[in-house]
Design a protein around this motif. Structure first.
Motif, PDB file in Angstrom:
ATOM      1  N   HIS A   1       0.845  -1.195   0.000  1.00 54.34           N
ATOM      2  CA  HIS A   1       0.000   0.000   0.000  1.00 54.34           C
ATOM      3  C   HIS A   1       0.884   1.251   0.000  1.00 54.34           C
ATOM      4  O   HIS A   1       0.580   2.242  -0.673  1.00 54.34           O
ATOM      5  CB  HIS A   1      -0.915  -0.004   1.217  1.00 54.34           C
ATOM      6  CG  HIS A   1      -2.167  -0.797   1.035  1.00 54.34           C
ATOM      7  ND1 HIS A   1      -3.302  -0.282   0.445  1.00 54.34           N
ATOM      8  CD2 HIS A   1      -2.467  -2.079   1.349  1.00 54.34           C
ATOM      9  CE1 HIS A   1      -4.259  -1.201   0.418  1.00 54.34           C
ATOM     10  NE2 HIS A   1      -3.769  -2.308   0.960  1.00 54.34           N
ATOM     11  N   ALA A   2       1.979   1.211   0.757  1.00 54.69           N
ATOM     12  CA  ALA A   2       2.899   2.349   0.801  1.00 54.69           C
ATOM     13  C   ALA A   2       3.509   2.614  -0.569  1.00 54.69           C
ATOM     14  O   ALA A   2       3.680   3.770  -0.973  1.00 54.69           O
ATOM     15  CB  ALA A   2       3.997   2.092   1.831  1.00 54.69           C
ATOM     16  N   LEU A   3       3.826   1.548  -1.294  1.00 57.23           N
ATOM     17  CA  LEU A   3       4.413   1.710  -2.621  1.00 57.23           C
ATOM     18  C   LEU A   3       3.454   2.458  -3.546  1.00 57.23           C
ATOM     19  O   LEU A   3       3.870   3.318  -4.333  1.00 57.23           O
ATOM     20  CB  LEU A   3       4.745   0.336  -3.208  1.00 57.23           C
ATOM     21  CG  LEU A   3       5.702   0.317  -4.392  1.00 57.23           C
ATOM     22  CD1 LEU A   3       7.100   0.703  -3.945  1.00 57.23           C
ATOM     23  CD2 LEU A   3       5.721  -1.062  -5.048  1.00 57.23           C
ATOM     24  N   ARG A   4       2.190   2.139  -3.431  1.00 63.55           N
ATOM     25  CA  ARG A   4       1.177   2.844  -4.227  1.00 63.55           C
ATOM     26  C   ARG A   4       1.168   4.333  -3.872  1.00 63.55           C
ATOM     27  O   ARG A   4       1.046   5.201  -4.749  1.00 63.55           O
ATOM     28  CB  ARG A   4      -0.178   2.212  -3.962  1.00 63.55           C
ATOM     29  CG  ARG A   4      -1.217   2.439  -5.033  1.00 63.55           C
ATOM     30  CD  ARG A   4      -2.491   1.708  -4.652  1.00 63.55           C
ATOM     31  NE  ARG A   4      -3.422   1.637  -5.760  1.00 63.55           N
ATOM     32  CZ  ARG A   4      -4.665   1.201  -5.633  1.00 63.55           C
ATOM     33  NH1 ARG A   4      -5.106   0.780  -4.452  1.00 63.55           N
ATOM     34  NH2 ARG A   4      -5.472   1.158  -6.684  1.00 63.55           N
ATOM     35  N   GLY A   5       1.279   4.628  -2.582  1.00 63.12           N
ATOM     36  CA  GLY A   5       1.337   6.020  -2.157  1.00 63.12           C
ATOM     37  C   GLY A   5       2.585   6.732  -2.652  1.00 63.12           C
ATOM     38  O   GLY A   5       2.533   7.914  -3.022  1.00 63.12           O
ATOM     39  N   ILE A   6       3.704   6.031  -2.648  1.00 63.90           N
ATOM     40  CA  ILE A   6       4.941   6.601  -3.180  1.00 63.90           C
ATOM     41  C   ILE A   6       4.755   6.990  -4.642  1.00 63.90           C
ATOM     42  O   ILE A   6       5.149   8.080  -5.078  1.00 63.90           O
ATOM     43  CB  ILE A   6       6.098   5.595  -3.020  1.00 63.90           C
ATOM     44  CG1 ILE A   6       6.470   5.437  -1.549  1.00 63.90           C
ATOM     45  CG2 ILE A   6       7.318   6.027  -3.832  1.00 63.90           C
ATOM     46  CD1 ILE A   6       7.385   4.259  -1.260  1.00 63.90           C
ATOM     47  N   ALA A   7       4.148   6.096  -5.417  1.00 62.88           N
ATOM     48  CA  ALA A   7       3.936   6.367  -6.841  1.00 62.88           C
ATOM     49  C   ALA A   7       3.058   7.599  -7.040  1.00 62.88           C
ATOM     50  O   ALA A   7       3.367   8.485  -7.859  1.00 62.88           O
ATOM     51  CB  ALA A   7       3.296   5.149  -7.508  1.00 62.88           C
ATOM     52  N   ASP A   8       1.953   7.693  -6.294  1.00 65.46           N
ATOM     53  CA  ASP A   8       1.054   8.841  -6.439  1.00 65.46           C
ATOM     54  C   ASP A   8       1.771  10.147  -6.113  1.00 65.46           C
ATOM     55  O   ASP A   8       1.635  11.147  -6.827  1.00 65.46           O
ATOM     56  CB  ASP A   8      -0.150   8.679  -5.514  1.00 65.46           C
ATOM     57  CG  ASP A   8      -1.153   7.651  -6.016  1.00 65.46           C
ATOM     58  OD1 ASP A   8      -1.063   7.250  -7.204  1.00 65.46           O
ATOM     59  OD2 ASP A   8      -2.025   7.243  -5.225  1.00 65.46           O
ATOM     60  N   ALA A   9       2.541  10.144  -5.027  1.00 68.79           N
ATOM     61  CA  ALA A   9       3.218  11.372  -4.606  1.00 68.79           C
ATOM     62  C   ALA A   9       4.326  11.773  -5.581  1.00 68.79           C
ATOM     63  O   ALA A   9       4.521  12.967  -5.852  1.00 68.79           O
ATOM     64  CB  ALA A   9       3.777  11.194  -3.197  1.00 68.79           C
ATOM     65  N   LEU A  10       5.044  10.788  -6.111  1.00 73.31           N
ATOM     66  CA  LEU A  10       6.099  11.103  -7.079  1.00 73.31           C
ATOM     67  C   LEU A  10       5.519  11.754  -8.335  1.00 73.31           C
ATOM     68  O   LEU A  10       6.095  12.694  -8.888  1.00 73.31           O
ATOM     69  CB  LEU A  10       6.856   9.832  -7.469  1.00 73.31           C
ATOM     70  CG  LEU A  10       7.860   9.299  -6.450  1.00 73.31           C
ATOM     71  CD1 LEU A  10       8.450   7.988  -6.956  1.00 73.31           C
ATOM     72  CD2 LEU A  10       8.965  10.306  -6.179  1.00 73.31           C
ATOM     73  N   ARG A  11       4.374  11.254  -8.781  1.00 66.90           N
ATOM     74  CA  ARG A  11       3.752  11.853  -9.965  1.00 66.90           C
ATOM     75  C   ARG A  11       3.460  13.322  -9.740  1.00 66.90           C
ATOM     76  O   ARG A  11       3.706  14.161 -10.611  1.00 66.90           O
ATOM     77  CB  ARG A  11       2.445  11.122 -10.300  1.00 66.90           C
ATOM     78  CG  ARG A  11       2.634   9.845 -11.064  1.00 66.90           C
ATOM     79  CD  ARG A  11       1.294   9.287 -11.544  1.00 66.90           C
ATOM     80  NE  ARG A  11       1.345   7.843 -11.415  1.00 66.90           N
ATOM     81  CZ  ARG A  11       0.804   7.159 -10.424  1.00 66.90           C
ATOM     82  NH1 ARG A  11       0.136   7.793  -9.474  1.00 66.90           N
ATOM     83  NH2 ARG A  11       0.918   5.857 -10.376  1.00 66.90           N
ATOM     84  N   GLU A  12       2.901  13.632  -8.589  1.00 63.42           N
ATOM     85  CA  GLU A  12       2.560  15.026  -8.321  1.00 63.42           C
ATOM     86  C   GLU A  12       3.802  15.876  -8.115  1.00 63.42           C
ATOM     87  O   GLU A  12       3.846  17.034  -8.515  1.00 63.42           O
ATOM     88  CB  GLU A  12       1.636  15.107  -7.094  1.00 63.42           C
ATOM     89  CG  GLU A  12       0.295  14.437  -7.310  1.00 63.42           C
ATOM     90  CD  GLU A  12      -0.363  14.865  -8.609  1.00 63.42           C
ATOM     91  OE1 GLU A  12      -0.408  16.082  -8.908  1.00 63.42           O
ATOM     92  OE2 GLU A  12      -0.849  13.979  -9.347  1.00 63.42           O
ATOM     93  N   SER A  13       4.822  15.306  -7.495  1.00 63.02           N
ATOM     94  CA  SER A  13       6.053  16.058  -7.256  1.00 63.02           C
ATOM     95  C   SER A  13       6.749  16.441  -8.552  1.00 63.02           C
ATOM     96  O   SER A  13       7.369  17.515  -8.641  1.00 63.02           O
ATOM     97  CB  SER A  13       7.007  15.233  -6.390  1.00 63.02           C
ATOM     98  OG  SER A  13       6.500  15.055  -5.093  1.00 63.02           O
TER      99      SER A  13
END
Length: 238
Positions: free
Chosen positions: A154-166
């Motif tokens: 689940h954390a990996l999914r969150g990492i992906a979402d945040a990287l896209r926005e960053s």
């Protein structure tokens, strides 16, 4: 194309190295030990970086010191799970604190620290890409009880979402591969149709994951795939 594969020595990671070589000019494999028998097609250079990401800070320093200054794509394929995960013997209440901390260190802490160091090296590419190997355990209602592994995915999914926005303004494409049960016994040297028979439709051949990844790496600059959910056909959870 210059590609780094983290977690590259066996199973799916090995298949990435062998299967993506036909499209790449350079593949950099990261593993605790470089396997002696992996080959890539002529015209593709293969380099290895030895690092143990169960010690995240030291490993990240090693990888950053040896990685090329410029990459086109990072495939982050590293992930571990509980000793009795995916078996009837799994019991969260008997997992040791040391094992839980180790899983989080490898699956979450090391991922964040390494991507922090390496993303600047892909941002100069024509189409910078990060592909994270997740799991269907990261999906709501996955039907899996493994607490620490599931939490880390689940954390990996969150990492992906945040990287896209960053890095949206820098056009960084980030994709999560949410994979179901894999057949990692049969490598690319086994014909795909033969590998697909193992597990009676309950296991995904690594050939199929490599094929999907090759497609992701060859998309135009105008598009990306946010997430691929790829269970086995006979997986009753889906």
């Amino acid at each position: 194309m210059r590609v780094m594969v983290v977690g590259a020595s066996k199973g799916l990671g090995r298949a990435f190295v062998e299967g993506l070589g036909q499209d790449a000019s350079l593949i950099v494999g990261v593993a605790r030990r470089a396997p002696p028998d992996i080959t890539v097609p002529p015209g593709c250079e293969l380099r290895w970086i030895a690092a143990d990401l169960s010690r995240p800070e030291a490993a990240v320093q090693q990888i950053a010191a040896q990685a090329p200054d410029a990459l086109d794509a990072i495939l982050y394929n590293l992930g571990v799970w509980e000793e009795h995960a995916f078996s009837e013997d799994y019991d969260f209440l008997t997992d040791s604190p040391a094992e839980i901390a180790r899983i989080v260190d490898i699956n979450v802490t090391a991922t964040i620290l390494l991507l922090q160091r390496l993303i600047p090296r892909v941002l100069g590419a024509r189409k910078p890409q990060v592909i994270l190997t997740g799991s269907t355990s990261a999906l709501a209602g996955s039907g899996r009880p493994e607490v620490t592994f599931g939490a880390s995915k689940h954390a990996l999914r969150g990492i992906a979402d945040a990287l896209r926005e960053s890095f949206r303004e820098r056009r960084l494409a980030v994709t999560c591969l949410q994979l179901g049960y894999l057949n990692t016994q049969d490598g690319l040297d086994v014909p795909r149709d033969a590998a697909s028979l193992r597990g009676a439709g309950g296991l995904i051949p690594v050939h199929d994951v490599v094929a999907m990844t090759r497609a992701l790496l060859t998309l135009s600059d105008a598009s990306f795939v946010r997430e691929i959910v790829m269970p086995a056909l006979m997986d009753e959870r889906f």
